[in-house]
Design a protein around this motif. Structure first.
Motif, PDB file in Angstrom:
ATOM      1  N   GLY A 113     -12.280 -70.428  47.772  1.00  0.00           N
ATOM      2  CA  GLY A 113     -11.900 -71.075  46.475  1.00  0.00           C
ATOM      3  C   GLY A 113     -11.047 -71.910  46.547  1.00  0.00           C
ATOM      4  N   ALA A 114      -9.743 -71.587  46.658  1.00  0.00           N
ATOM      5  CA  ALA A 114      -8.775 -72.355  46.637  1.00  0.00           C
ATOM      6  C   ALA A 114      -8.736 -73.560  46.733  1.00  0.00           C
ATOM      7  N   ALA A 115      -8.689 -73.451  48.265  1.00  0.00           N
ATOM      8  CA  ALA A 115      -8.799 -74.251  49.383  1.00  0.00           C
ATOM      9  C   ALA A 115      -9.763 -76.028  49.120  1.00  0.00           C
ATOM     10  N   LEU A 116     -10.894 -75.147  48.201  1.00  0.00           N
ATOM     11  CA  LEU A 116     -11.998 -76.104  48.158  1.00  0.00           C
ATOM     12  C   LEU A 116     -11.921 -76.751  46.993  1.00  0.00           C
ATOM     13  N   ILE A 117     -11.374 -75.782  45.644  1.00  0.00           N
ATOM     14  CA  ILE A 117     -11.811 -76.866  44.628  1.00  0.00           C
ATOM     15  C   ILE A 117      -9.951 -77.220  44.021  1.00  0.00           C
TER      16      ILE A 117
ATOM     17  N   ASP B 262     -10.217 -73.668  33.747  1.00  0.00           N
ATOM     18  CA  ASP B 262     -10.588 -72.051  34.809  1.00  0.00           C
ATOM     19  C   ASP B 262     -11.836 -71.457  34.294  1.00  0.00           C
ATOM     20  N   LEU B 263     -12.672 -71.904  33.164  1.00  0.00           N
ATOM     21  CA  LEU B 263     -13.528 -70.572  33.191  1.00  0.00           C
ATOM     22  C   LEU B 263     -14.354 -71.826  33.734  1.00  0.00           C
ATOM     23  N   LEU B 264     -15.029 -72.274  34.272  1.00  0.00           N
ATOM     24  CA  LEU B 264     -15.870 -73.547  35.141  1.00  0.00           C
ATOM     25  C   LEU B 264     -15.997 -72.823  36.283  1.00  0.00           C
ATOM     26  N   THR B 265     -14.267 -73.816  36.524  1.00  0.00           N
ATOM     27  CA  THR B 265     -13.771 -72.806  38.565  1.00  0.00           C
ATOM     28  C   THR B 265     -13.767 -71.389  38.698  1.00  0.00           C
ATOM     29  N   GLY B 266     -13.696 -70.268  37.478  1.00  0.00           N
ATOM     30  CA  GLY B 266     -13.910 -69.017  37.846  1.00  0.00           C
ATOM     31  C   GLY B 266     -14.921 -68.572  38.047  1.00  0.00           C
ATOM     32  N   VAL B 267     -15.854 -69.076  37.100  1.00  0.00           N
ATOM     33  CA  VAL B 267     -17.634 -68.584  37.606  1.00  0.00           C
ATOM     34  C   VAL B 267     -18.102 -69.071  38.136  1.00  0.00           C
TER      35      VAL B 267
END
Length: 432
Positions: free
Chosen positions: A348-352, A230-235
């Motif tokens: 972002g949620a749709a792409l990751i 989550d840290l990576l995707t959140g960043v």
């Protein structure tokens, strides 16, 4: 963002704080009532423009009707700015949350153009003008009936009360004023300095809640807790949203200069209204207005939008915000920036794959609001409020850091107000 905090009083005592709490409570109620009245009037007027009139005429409220309403809105705003005393006060594109109190003669024009903008579907929020109205009213009233209260304190309480009312919680005001107090070097206990603003902000928030104000929480799926990924995707999402918002910031002065090349107030506002109408026709009602109700609608119906459509909604709202802010409409930039952040977060949620929706939305809102307000506390607060889940807070406190590194060297999201003309220039112009 600059908020006025009164100098430290060496004689601060519990008794003094209790006595000053009385005007702080009154200011909170008044600030909330003024905001509620303006919001209620704008919603009623908007219903007439987009529901009653189209139904009576047998026309579709979308399409050409949207273009017509927004063009006429721009024309009306332009005329009010020309004929109203004080011309509606400073251009909102040049102001921050808190500015020096305006003369009372400016307030009718400012209130009318704000009402027209909110009702007509202009992509700006109510925050800047409603703060200006409340500050002017409160400072004038306190000076008249309680002359012992310093005007600087009256203004600070009005700002705090209005922020509390706008966000339906005193937390936003507490965070903003904490940052301001921390930046000062005058000493004094932090909570002595925050006590009265929090009284005003809390009263404003409670009053708006009792009046039925909409919450910033939109029912996103619960966030189950931090994971290393989550840290990576959140960043990634936060930095991506920040970069997009920085591009919007870079385009702001260009759009502003292009609109103001028309020079005449009526032409600028009318042209802005026409362009906003065309954007509303293109993107639909969801891309119009201040964006709070539309944010809830977008989240509730997210399954109806594919990634390309989410990107288009964010792009249209960005252009609408830039045009609205550049065309002399009075309004703030925080509320529409929340819609932009939510659209980017859902994208972002749709792409990751596997990224929690609440985290994606919170991260993107954080990035956009960070650029618009240049305040990390405000960005974190709004992001958590939109997510409606305090579980995202630890992750946001980490991912705000790389986003802040991108923002820290950027200019403020506003146009510098024009420098006052010196006398010799005025004389030369008159003679020529």
């Amino acid at each position: 963002m600059t908020l006025a905090i009164p100098p430290r009083d060496a004689d601060v005592t519990p008794r003094r704080l209790i006595l000053l709490s009385v005007p702080a409570l009154l200011i909170g109620v008044v600030a909330a009532l003024v905001l509620w009245a303006l919001s209620a009037l704008s919603e009623a007027f908007s219903s007439v423009l987009y529901d009653l009139l189209p139904d009576a005429l047998g026309v579709d409220s979308a399409g050409w009707w949207t273009v017509l309403v927004l063009t006429v809105t721009g024309l009306a705003v332009g005329f009010v700015l020309v004929i109203a005393p004080g011309h509606g006060g400073p251009d909102s594109a040049t102001t921050e949350f808190a500015e020096p109190p305006q003369p009372l003669r400016n307030l009718p024009g400012l209130a009318i153009v704000t009402l027209l903008s909110l009702a007509g579907g202009v992509s700006l929020g109510p925050e800047n003008p409603i703060i200006a109205i409340n500050v002017a009213l409160v400072v004038a009233a306190i000076a008249r009936f309680m002359p012992g209260v310093p005007p600087q304190l009256s203004a600070a309480l009005a700002v705090a009360a209005t922020i509390g009312a706008l966000f339906d919680t005193p937390v936003a005001a507490a965070l903003l004023f904490t940052g301001i107090v921390a930046a000062l070097k005058t000493g004094g206990a932090l909570w002595d300095r925050l006590f009265l603003p929090l009284v005003a902000a809390g009263t404003g928030a409670v009053t708006m809640h009792l009046l039925g104000a909409q919450s910033f929480a939109f029912g996103l799926p619960a966030y189950e807790g931090p994971r290393p990924i989550d840290l990576l995707t959140g960043v990634i999402v936060a930095v991506g949203a920040t970069v997009i918002a920085l591009a919007m910031l870079a385009a702001f002065p260009l759009v502003y200069r292009a609109m103001h090349a028309l020079k005449n107030r009526v032409l600028i506002a009318t042209a802005g209204g026409l362009l906003l109408g065309l954007l509303g026709w293109l993107g639909g009602p969801i891309t119009m207005f201040k964006g709070l109700d539309q944010t809830g609608e977008l989240i509730a119906n997210v399954d109806e939008y594919d990634p390309a459509q989410l990107a288009a909604l964010a792009g249209i709202k960005i252009v609408a915000l830039l045009i609205a802010a550049s065309s002399l409409f009075r309004g703030g930039r925080v509320f529409p920036s929340v819609f932009i952040g939510v659209a980017l977060g859902l994208l972002g949620a749709a792409l990751i794959p596997g990224m929690p929706v609440a985290l994606a939305v919170a991260a993107a809102v954080l990035g956009v609001v960070l650029v618009v307000t240049r305040d990390g506390w405000m960005a974190i607060f709004v992001a958590v409020a939109v997510a409606g889940d305090v579980a995202v807070l630890p992750v946001l406190c980490a991912i705000v850091l790389p986003a802040w590194l991108l923002v820290t060297g950027a200019p403020e999201f506003r146009i510098a107000p024009p420098a006052p003309k010196i006398e010799s220039n005025a004389v030369h112009t008159a003679e020529s």
